[in-house]
Design an enzyme around this catalytic site. Sequence first.
Site, PDB file in Angstrom:
ATOM      1  N   TYR A   7       0.926  26.119  48.104  1.00  0.00           N
ATOM      2  CA  TYR A   7      -0.297  25.235  48.827  1.00  0.00           C
ATOM      3  C   TYR A   7       0.293  25.273  50.441  1.00  0.00           C
ATOM      4  CZ  TYR A   7      -2.992  21.252  50.054  1.00  0.00           C
ATOM      5  OH  TYR A   7      -3.741  20.236  50.583  1.00  0.00           O
ATOM      6  N   ASP A   8       1.548  24.910  50.684  1.00  0.00           N
ATOM      7  CA  ASP A   8       1.769  24.720  52.062  1.00  0.00           C
ATOM      8  C   ASP A   8       1.713  26.019  52.919  1.00  0.00           C
ATOM      9  OD1 ASP A   8       2.701  22.659  50.727  1.00  0.00           O
ATOM     10  OD2 ASP A   8       4.761  22.449  51.507  1.00  0.00           O
TER      11      ASP A   8
ATOM     12  N   ASN B 115      -2.825  12.290  53.873  1.00  0.00           N
ATOM     13  CA  ASN B 115      -3.127  11.803  52.609  1.00  0.00           C
ATOM     14  C   ASN B 115      -4.311  10.873  52.590  1.00  0.00           C
ATOM     15  OD1 ASN B 115      -1.044  12.176  50.738  1.00  0.00           O
ATOM     16  ND2 ASN B 115      -0.122  10.205  50.952  1.00  0.00           N
TER      17      ASN B 115
ATOM     18  N   VAL C  94      -0.251   9.521  44.340  1.00  0.00           N
ATOM     19  CA  VAL C  94       0.313   8.491  43.909  1.00  0.00           C
ATOM     20  C   VAL C  94      -0.735   7.201  44.058  1.00  0.00           C
ATOM     21  CG1 VAL C  94       0.792   8.001  46.457  1.00  0.00           C
ATOM     22  CG2 VAL C  94       2.198   6.801  44.896  1.00  0.00           C
TER      23      VAL C  94
ATOM     24  N   GLN D  87       9.306  11.086  54.300  1.00  0.00           N
ATOM     25  CA  GLN D  87       8.544  10.335  55.289  1.00  0.00           C
ATOM     26  C   GLN D  87       7.258  11.331  55.748  1.00  0.00           C
ATOM     27  OE1 GLN D  87      10.680   9.263  58.452  1.00  0.00           O
ATOM     28  NE2 GLN D  87      10.343   7.249  58.363  1.00  0.00           N
TER      29      GLN D  87
END
Length: 313
Positions: free
Chosen positions: A144-145, A173, A186, A275
């Site tokens: 994906y990245d 996100n 999430v 993070q």
Amino acid sequence: MSRTLVTGGAGFLGSHLCDRLIAAGHEVLCVDNFFTGTKRNVAHLCPNPYFELQRHDVTFPLYVEVDQIYNLACPASPIHYQLDPVQTTKTSVHGAINMLGLAKRVKARILQASTSEVYGDPEIHPQVEAYWGRVNPIGIRSCYDEGKRCAETLFFDYRRQHGVDIKVVRIFNTYGPRMHPNDGRVVSNFIVQAIRGDDISIFGDGQQTRSFCYVDDLVEAMIRMMGTASDFPGPVNIGNPGEFTMLELAEMVIKLTTSRSKLVYRSLPSDDPKQRQPDIGLARQALGWEPKVSLEDGLKETIGYFRRVLGAI
Ligand SMILES: NC(=O)c1ccc[n+]([C@@H]2O[C@H](COP(=O)([O-])OP(=O)(O)OC[C@H]3O[C@@H](n4cnc5c(N)ncnc54)[C@H](O)[C@@H]3O)[C@@H](O)[C@H]2O)c1
């Protein structure tokens, strides 16, 4: 009337974008192979004579006449993009080549839905567009990245080499109604677990942070980006800089769903960034945009959607 192609238009973000474009008077061609998207997401648009839904895989060329292209086709959640990693890279890379080829042929402006994942597990915080990222090229997230990074390269090379009018947004996100209930992301995970009264799984110690952008804010930014001058290709970060730990998110979801779910701790998946927070200074300045919807308000809408989907109301 502008003829606008949305690839991945039956997905979570794509279907909201189609809604907004139709409302703004565009003629919309929504193309999707329904890998993670569903006809249900756009069923309400199908009776509209200015909306057309076409089953097509962007790894194959597409011959249509359009003025604008939003290229969103690509599974976005790790569970889905890791199911068939080779196809994920193909979707990003061949999909970009095919859609850029189309844009070149019909002289359409084209916007790429890139991702904060191009920054990998970042060493700087928050991430600015000038940061080149720290991505593992051989990990389980690399399909994906690296696919998305290569797509960005293709976008900028089509601009330099062929003069294609490109726009690149790096999406952080985003959540909201029409997220896939089983996509392992999430927000959807926590909400579905809370509504069902299941244990809420926290990966690691729950102190890793994420920022969450509500879908309406995101779509507004994409449309503004598409409307900027040709000498501004981006990339531009789009996201909500408000930062929350996974524990804070879980607690807010439990409160808003009035759930009795308990928190359980599980081991952290590999390459999971600790993070992630956007610097949206450029979006503020170039698009006159910033997110408006608070996490609490956005979660309420999303919880309402999942209650309907899960038959919990
Ligand atoms: N939601 C987020 O938080 C987020 C963050 C960063 C980037 N993005 C990007 O935004 C885009 C949309 O993401 P989403 O969250 O709506 O995910 P999604 O999985 O709901 O939507 C992706 C859509 O693309 C379709 N698709 C996948 N492969 C295809 C192919 N080969 N040909 C045609 N269609 C194909 C899927 O069926 C689906 O409808 C993706 O490109 C994703 O990488 C999303």
